[in-house]
Design an enzyme around this catalytic site. Structure first.
Site, mmCIF file in Angstrom:
data_model
loop_
_atom_site.group_PDB
_atom_site.id
_atom_site.type_symbol
_atom_site.label_atom_id
_atom_site.label_comp_id
_atom_site.label_asym_id
_atom_site.label_seq_id
_atom_site.Cartn_x
_atom_site.Cartn_y
_atom_site.Cartn_z
ATOM 1 N N GLU A 37 -33.159 -46.303 -14.670
ATOM 2 C CA GLU A 37 -32.609 -47.230 -13.678
ATOM 3 C C GLU A 37 -31.271 -46.696 -13.140
ATOM 4 O O GLU A 37 -30.992 -46.770 -11.939
ATOM 5 C CB GLU A 37 -32.426 -48.621 -14.317
ATOM 6 N N ASP A 39 -30.438 -43.564 -12.924
ATOM 7 C CA ASP A 39 -30.778 -42.446 -12.029
ATOM 8 C C ASP A 39 -31.269 -42.941 -10.667
ATOM 9 O O ASP A 39 -30.963 -42.348 -9.636
ATOM 10 C CB ASP A 39 -31.873 -41.563 -12.651
ATOM 11 N N SER A 84 4.173 -32.061 -29.492
ATOM 12 C CA SER A 84 3.271 -32.253 -30.630
ATOM 13 C C SER A 84 3.896 -33.288 -31.579
ATOM 14 O O SER A 84 4.983 -33.791 -31.321
ATOM 15 C CB SER A 84 2.994 -30.934 -31.327
ATOM 16 N N ILE A 85 3.197 -33.599 -32.639
ATOM 17 C CA ILE A 85 3.677 -34.632 -33.566
ATOM 18 C C ILE A 85 3.954 -34.009 -34.921
ATOM 19 O O ILE A 85 3.180 -33.173 -35.387
ATOM 20 C CB ILE A 85 2.623 -35.747 -33.767
ATOM 21 N N GLU A 119 -2.009 -45.968 -34.384
ATOM 22 C CA GLU A 119 -3.177 -45.514 -33.618
ATOM 23 C C GLU A 119 -3.986 -44.496 -34.412
ATOM 24 O O GLU A 119 -3.475 -43.904 -35.358
ATOM 25 C CB GLU A 119 -2.708 -44.831 -32.309
ATOM 26 N N LYS A 121 -5.576 -40.814 -34.830
ATOM 27 C CA LYS A 121 -5.266 -39.470 -34.326
ATOM 28 C C LYS A 121 -6.597 -38.789 -34.017
ATOM 29 O O LYS A 121 -7.306 -38.337 -34.919
ATOM 30 C CB LYS A 121 -4.453 -38.662 -35.332
ATOM 31 N N ARG A 142 -3.100 -29.016 -22.354
ATOM 32 C CA ARG A 142 -1.740 -28.981 -22.869
ATOM 33 C C ARG A 142 -1.171 -27.569 -22.813
ATOM 34 O O ARG A 142 0.004 -27.377 -22.528
ATOM 35 C CB ARG A 142 -1.769 -29.492 -24.315
ATOM 36 N N GLU A 178 -6.936 -37.758 -25.182
ATOM 37 C CA GLU A 178 -7.716 -36.759 -25.897
ATOM 38 C C GLU A 178 -9.159 -36.767 -25.403
ATOM 39 O O GLU A 178 -9.763 -37.826 -25.257
ATOM 40 C CB GLU A 178 -7.670 -37.120 -27.393
ATOM 41 N N LYS A 319 -1.837 -38.178 -42.527
ATOM 42 C CA LYS A 319 -3.201 -37.699 -42.786
ATOM 43 C C LYS A 319 -3.830 -38.402 -43.986
ATOM 44 O O LYS A 319 -3.203 -39.225 -44.635
ATOM 45 C CB LYS A 319 -3.153 -36.200 -43.029
#
Ligand code: IVH
Length: 339
Positions: A37, A39, A84-85, A119, A121, A142, A178, A319
């Site tokens: 549909e 398409d 960067s972080i 948030e 990552k 980046r 991202e 992390k």
């Protein structure tokens, strides 16, 4: 010859409808129509635009198919560097507490309890999207943070990235985020590659990064790429919201995909709870993450904290302990080489 009103109206209707289906499919994972549909609607719009060339606008979903291959990707100097972080290597609760303690040392104990935007990552490729008067005019990688590559043609093929913002967007707005692949899309894509005798990729991140940096946008268009916005760069003609949380809400209202697992939390306990909750959720997410990110929520305080080398003082990546996996050896192939 001017375009009949009925054709113009139908084209507008089809565009809105197709973009709505894109959002349902890519953002909410709840398509309302079948691929067939979709398409059919798409082909109807292509036919209308072929009949009346004036109807073919740069923000039409038909313009996402990818143009001619490029000889090379052109360099783009970022107006504001893409930073960067800093990574917190202590994967325990104390990692979150360390960050909060550091922020309070910088800002003074009276700032407690500090509010943070927590948030995911995302584990993909960082991208800068420039919208001018609401239209996507440029996309850049980046690169080294100062100079990236112009990948506009490729990024236009990613259906979860709006070609035009909704509502009343600023005169100039640089959205940062991202580009990534869902694990299941990646597996399927790799199987197709294998069946066609083409190159296989080791993980979704490599596959996404390779797809965005293609010279032939038609190849990018065939990869199942997705996007989440996580911040802004240049913003002109906009009354900046007071917090990171509100910036993301505003981006969502402009029609950009922003992940729903974000949360504004308070103090070290809030960070720890978020880190634990996402840790438990991680396996169930459809995409890979590389930990979580904490950002001091108030932009005013972010400005006060400033930067140190290439990293903002107001953000940290937290992390998770490395996951142990059991790998079964399914076979060993012995080959005899030249020596
Ligand atoms: S903010 C504050 N937020 O992580 C500095 N980055 O080392 C600007 N990343 O490649 C980045 N998820 O693309 C931010 N929620 C998130 C993120 C995120 C993934 C990536 C980013 C960059 C790296 C920074």
């Amino acid at each position: 010859m001017s375009v009949p009103k009925a054709a113009r109206l139908r084209a507008e209707q089809l565009r809105a409808e197709l973009e709505r289906h894109n959002r349902l499919y890519y953002e909410q994972d709840s398509p309302e129509v079948s691929d067939a549909e979709y398409d059919r609607l798409f082909r109807e719009l292509v036919a209308l635009e072929e009949q009346h060339a004036e109807l073919r606008s740069s923000d039409s979903p038909t313009q996402r198919v990818g143009g001619a291959p490029l000889a090379e990707l052109e360099p783009v100097r970022h107006e504001l560097p893409m930073l960067s972080i800093k990574t917190e290597t202590d994967t325990e609760d104390s990692g979150a507490a360390n960050f909060d303690a550091r922020m309070l040392r910088e800002l003074g104990a009276q700032a407690a309890p500090l509010e943070y935007a927590a948030e995911l990552k995302f584990d993909g490729l960082a991208i800068s999207l420039l919208y001018e008067d609401g239209l996507l005019t440029r996309a850049a990688t980046r690169g080294d943070g100062e100079v990236g590559e112009n990948v506009t043609q490729n990024v236009r093929t990613i259906r979860s990235i709006p070609l035009r913002l909704r509502g009343k967007p600023p005169a100039r707005l640089e959205v940062r985020g991202e580009i990534f692949m869902n694990r299941s899309d990646f597996e399927r894509f790799n199987q197709r590659q294998q069946a066609a005798g083409l190159k296989q990729f080791v993980n979704p991140r490599n596959s996404a990064a390779g797809a965005v940096r293609q010279l032939d946008p038609k190849l990018t268009a065939q990869r199942p790429l997705r996007f989440f916005a996580y911040g802004i760069g240049v913003a002109e003609g906009w009354k900046l919201p007071p917090t990171q949380g509100k910036v993301l809400d505003a981006l969502e209202e402009f029609g950009l995909p922003v992940n729903g697992e974000r949360k504004v939390v308070k103090g070290p306990a809030g960070l720890i709870e978020y880190h634990r909750r996402v840790g438990a959720l991680r396996e169930k997410l459809p995409f890979d993450i590389d930990g979580v990110v904490y950002k001091v929520n108030r932009l005013e305080l972010q400005r006060e904290l400033g930067f140190e080398a290439r990293e903002p003082r107001w953000a940290v990546a937290h992390k998770y302990p490395a996951q142990e996996e059991v790998t079964e050896v399914v076979g060993i192939e012995v080959q005899v080489g030249r020596t």
